[in-house]
Enzyme design. Structure first.
Site, PDB file in Angstrom:
ATOM      1  N   SER A   1       0.846  -1.191   0.000  1.00  0.00           N
ATOM      2  CA  SER A   1       0.000   0.000   0.000  1.00  0.00           C
ATOM      3  C   SER A   1       0.880   1.240   0.000  1.00  0.00           C
ATOM      4  O   SER A   1       2.096   1.155   0.189  1.00  0.00           O
ATOM      5  CB  SER A   1      -0.874   0.015   1.253  1.00  0.00           C
ATOM      6  OG  SER A   1      -0.041   0.225   2.381  1.00  0.00           O
ATOM      7  N   LYS A   2       0.241   2.374  -0.186  1.00  0.00           N
ATOM      8  CA  LYS A   2       0.997   3.635  -0.163  1.00  0.00           C
ATOM      9  C   LYS A   2       1.650   3.823   1.206  1.00  0.00           C
ATOM     10  O   LYS A   2       2.766   4.316   1.304  1.00  0.00           O
ATOM     11  CB  LYS A   2       0.068   4.798  -0.495  1.00  0.00           C
ATOM     12  CG  LYS A   2       0.754   6.137  -0.351  1.00  0.00           C
ATOM     13  CD  LYS A   2       0.143   7.219  -1.191  1.00  0.00           C
ATOM     14  CE  LYS A   2       0.952   8.494  -1.168  1.00  0.00           C
ATOM     15  NZ  LYS A   2       1.553   8.859   0.119  1.00  0.00           N
ATOM     16  N   ARG A   3       0.911   3.402   2.238  1.00  0.00           N
ATOM     17  CA  ARG A   3       1.456   3.528   3.597  1.00  0.00           C
ATOM     18  C   ARG A   3       2.772   2.771   3.751  1.00  0.00           C
ATOM     19  O   ARG A   3       3.733   3.276   4.335  1.00  0.00           O
ATOM     20  CB  ARG A   3       0.445   2.980   4.620  1.00  0.00           C
ATOM     21  CG  ARG A   3      -0.566   3.967   5.088  1.00  0.00           C
ATOM     22  CD  ARG A   3      -0.594   4.192   6.603  1.00  0.00           C
ATOM     23  NE  ARG A   3      -0.553   2.995   7.432  1.00  0.00           N
ATOM     24  CZ  ARG A   3      -1.613   2.277   7.790  1.00  0.00           C
ATOM     25  NH1 ARG A   3      -2.813   2.605   7.332  1.00  0.00           N
ATOM     26  NH2 ARG A   3      -1.499   1.254   8.585  1.00  0.00           N
TER      27      ARG A   3
ATOM     28  N   ASP B   1       5.509   4.581   1.899  1.00  0.00           N
ATOM     29  CA  ASP B   1       5.933   5.757   2.685  1.00  0.00           C
ATOM     30  C   ASP B   1       6.846   5.320   3.828  1.00  0.00           C
ATOM     31  O   ASP B   1       7.877   5.935   4.082  1.00  0.00           O
ATOM     32  CB  ASP B   1       4.715   6.490   3.274  1.00  0.00           C
ATOM     33  CG  ASP B   1       3.935   7.233   2.192  1.00  0.00           C
ATOM     34  OD1 ASP B   1       4.469   7.362   1.069  1.00  0.00           O
ATOM     35  OD2 ASP B   1       2.799   7.658   2.467  1.00  0.00           O
TER      36      ASP B   1
END
Ligand code: GLU
Length: 514
Positions: free
Chosen positions: A265-267, A270
């Site tokens: 995921s983007k999380r 990041d």
């Protein structure tokens, strides 16, 4: 006759394109090109509530950047235009109505409150996933339960309705997926998906199937997250009488977090400090910026090579593939079934390989651009020579400036660890002599001349080069390791080097005394 290969990439413009979407587009492209077929870009924007301004342009730019060429689509046009579903709105109702007329779909008039109540009741009765399905629909307000004349009246009065697919209660739905083989679903696990919404727009399911049929799509290559939708799609093909020309399906393995635990995921991206989008993206609502592979310094050909290997392999040891070579080598048979870990270090490795392949003159352009930003003049020749010295180590184009700053700017800090282990009065004395020798030499000096100047000093002091090497490097660059020191001095010039040495000796002797 063999069917013409026609594939499509069908993103919804709901934000920046995820890197997994780029992989899907890439596999479609490789497959189309391999078979001399066509690659379509269709924008699936029937969900107006999720529309994000700028997303469509972003998708086009990202595909262009990585080198995926579209044959038919919103910019190119083509025999099946328009390629944006919102512009095809008027085409879908007739198919929904045919499904109703044939008894394979029905009108449903339930209000949001009634739907909520149904879900609450089911939850209270401990039903794990409350659904509008073959069991619950008999209790709801639809054209299966209401008398015919009442349905007619409601429709004539313009009452809000949706059209739902009538999923049979007991049936087995099978699909021979090109990646996973036969997949089977029991119809009892499916819900009666909405096909037409009350705003007159089709849902993804109906529009996707109708358009794939009308656009004569031969193969649907998409992410595994769409596999649960596949049985609904198979039923729609069947009920519309399009089974014979139904596309073949290939569901691509999921991209997993770096540790292999769950979907990327983007999380996660990041958290691990790598981008999830191909290019930088500014959220038009929050104004927040998200990094992209492009602005982080990834080369499009390296990213393509990396993405090709996320779920596919050629079955040989070869890892470096140009787009043309990928087209040649790509087969759906060599796509894996299981999820594939997203290893950003592998992406970096590919980037490094592609950078190394460039000529020093090509690499110099990167360095010159950064130098210009810092108001530093440098000839192409010198920049190319510096890049030649650094190219084995750098990963990104911006590293030439970042790692090679010392070619242009004298250090102001000196690596503590090297200083404390290598710096002493004798070393300082020898380095000082070398500095003076350089000061007397011509400024334009080559690496061999630097070396013999240093050798003269070492002989005079009866010292070995190993004694002073790292300390000397720290005086000139501030750090304990880097490219060949003789080349480095030649590129910096003897006078500038002499000055740096004098400066370093002053600072370091002071420090040692203090
Ligand atoms: N519109 C869907 C998406 O956003 C397309 C899925 C499919 O390829 O069928 O990915």
């Amino acid at each position: 006759m063999e069917r013409e290969v026609r594939v499509r990439f069908a993103p919804s413009p709901t934000g920046a394109l995820h890197i997994g979407g780029v992989r899907t587009a890439l596999y479609n492209y490789l497959f189309a090109k391999k078979h001399g077929g066509k690659m379509l870009l269709r924008i699936e924007d029937t969900d107006q509530t999720r529309f994000v301004p700028g997303a469509e342009d972003y998708i086009l730019n990202a595909l262009a950047w990585v080198g995926i060429k579209i044959d038919e689509g919103i910019s190119e046009g083509g025999p099946f235009a328009p390629y944006r579903q919102s512009e095809r709105k008027s085409m879908y109702m007739q198919y929904a109505q045919k499904l109703v007329a044939d008894g394979n779909a029905y009108y449903a008039f339930d209000t949001p409150e009634e739907l909520d109540r149904m879900r609450e009741e089911l939850k209270a009765a401990k039903v794990a996933s409350p659904q509008y399905n073959s069991i619950t629909r008999v209790r709801m307000k639809n054209s299966l339960t209401l008398p015919e004349d009442e349905v007619k009246k409601k429709l004539e009065a313009g009452e809000a309705y949706v059209i739902r697919l009538k999923v049979p209660r007991k049936d087995e739905i099978r699909l021979n997926d090109l990646v996973r083989g036969w997949v089977m679903w029991h119809s009892s696990t499916l819900d009666d998906k909405v096909l037409m919404k009350s705003d007159g727009m089709p849902t993804y399911h109906l529009a996707n199937v109708v358009d794939d049929h009308l656009m004569n799509i031969s193969h649907v290559i998409r992410g595994e997250e769409w596999l649960p939708s596949a049985p609904t799609h198979v039923l729609i093909y069947k009920y519309l009488g399009w089974e014979d020309t139904m596309p073949q399906f290939a569901h691509l393995p999921l991209l997993l977090k770096p540790d292999g635990n769950g979907k990327l995921s983007k999380r996660d991206a990041d958290k691990h400090g790598f981008p999830i989008f191909p290019m930088e993206w500014q959220d038009p609502f929050t104004q927040e910026f998200a990094a992209g592979f492009k602005n982080e310094g990834y080369l499009p050909e390296a990213l393509v090579n990396f993405l090709a290997f996320l779920g596919w392999n050629p079955g040989t040891q070869q890892e470096i593939f140009s787009m043309e070579q990928l087209v040649e080598a790509f087969t759906i048979e060599r796509i894996g079934k299981s999820g594939t870990k997203f290893d950003i270090n592998k992406a970096k490795w590919f980037n490094q390989q592609y950078l190394k392949e460039k000529t020093d003159d090509q690499l110099a352009e990167y360095l010159l651009a950064d130098l210009a930003k810092n108001n530093i003049n440098c000839s192409l020749e010198k920049a190319a020579a510096i890049c030649g010295q650094l190219k084995e180590r750098v990963i990104f184009p911006q590293d030439f400036w970042k790692d090679g700053k010392f070619f242009f700017v004298a250090p102001t800090v000196y690596d503590e660890a090297v200083v404390s282990s290598k710096w002493n009065a004798e070393v300082a004395n020898i380095i000082g002599q070398f500095g003076s020798a350089l000061q007397l030499a011509a400024n334009d000096i080559n690496a061999d001349e630097v070396k013999s100047t240093l050798n003269v000093v070492l002989e005079k002091n009866d010292a070995k080069i190993g004694k002073i090497m790292q300390a000397l490097r720290v005086c000139i660059t501030g750090v304990g390791s880097g490219p060949d020191l003789m080349q480095l001095i030649a590129l910096i010039g003897s006078h500038e080097t002499a000055q740096r040495i004098a400066q370093a000796i002053a600072v370091l002797n002071n420090k040692v005394q203090a």
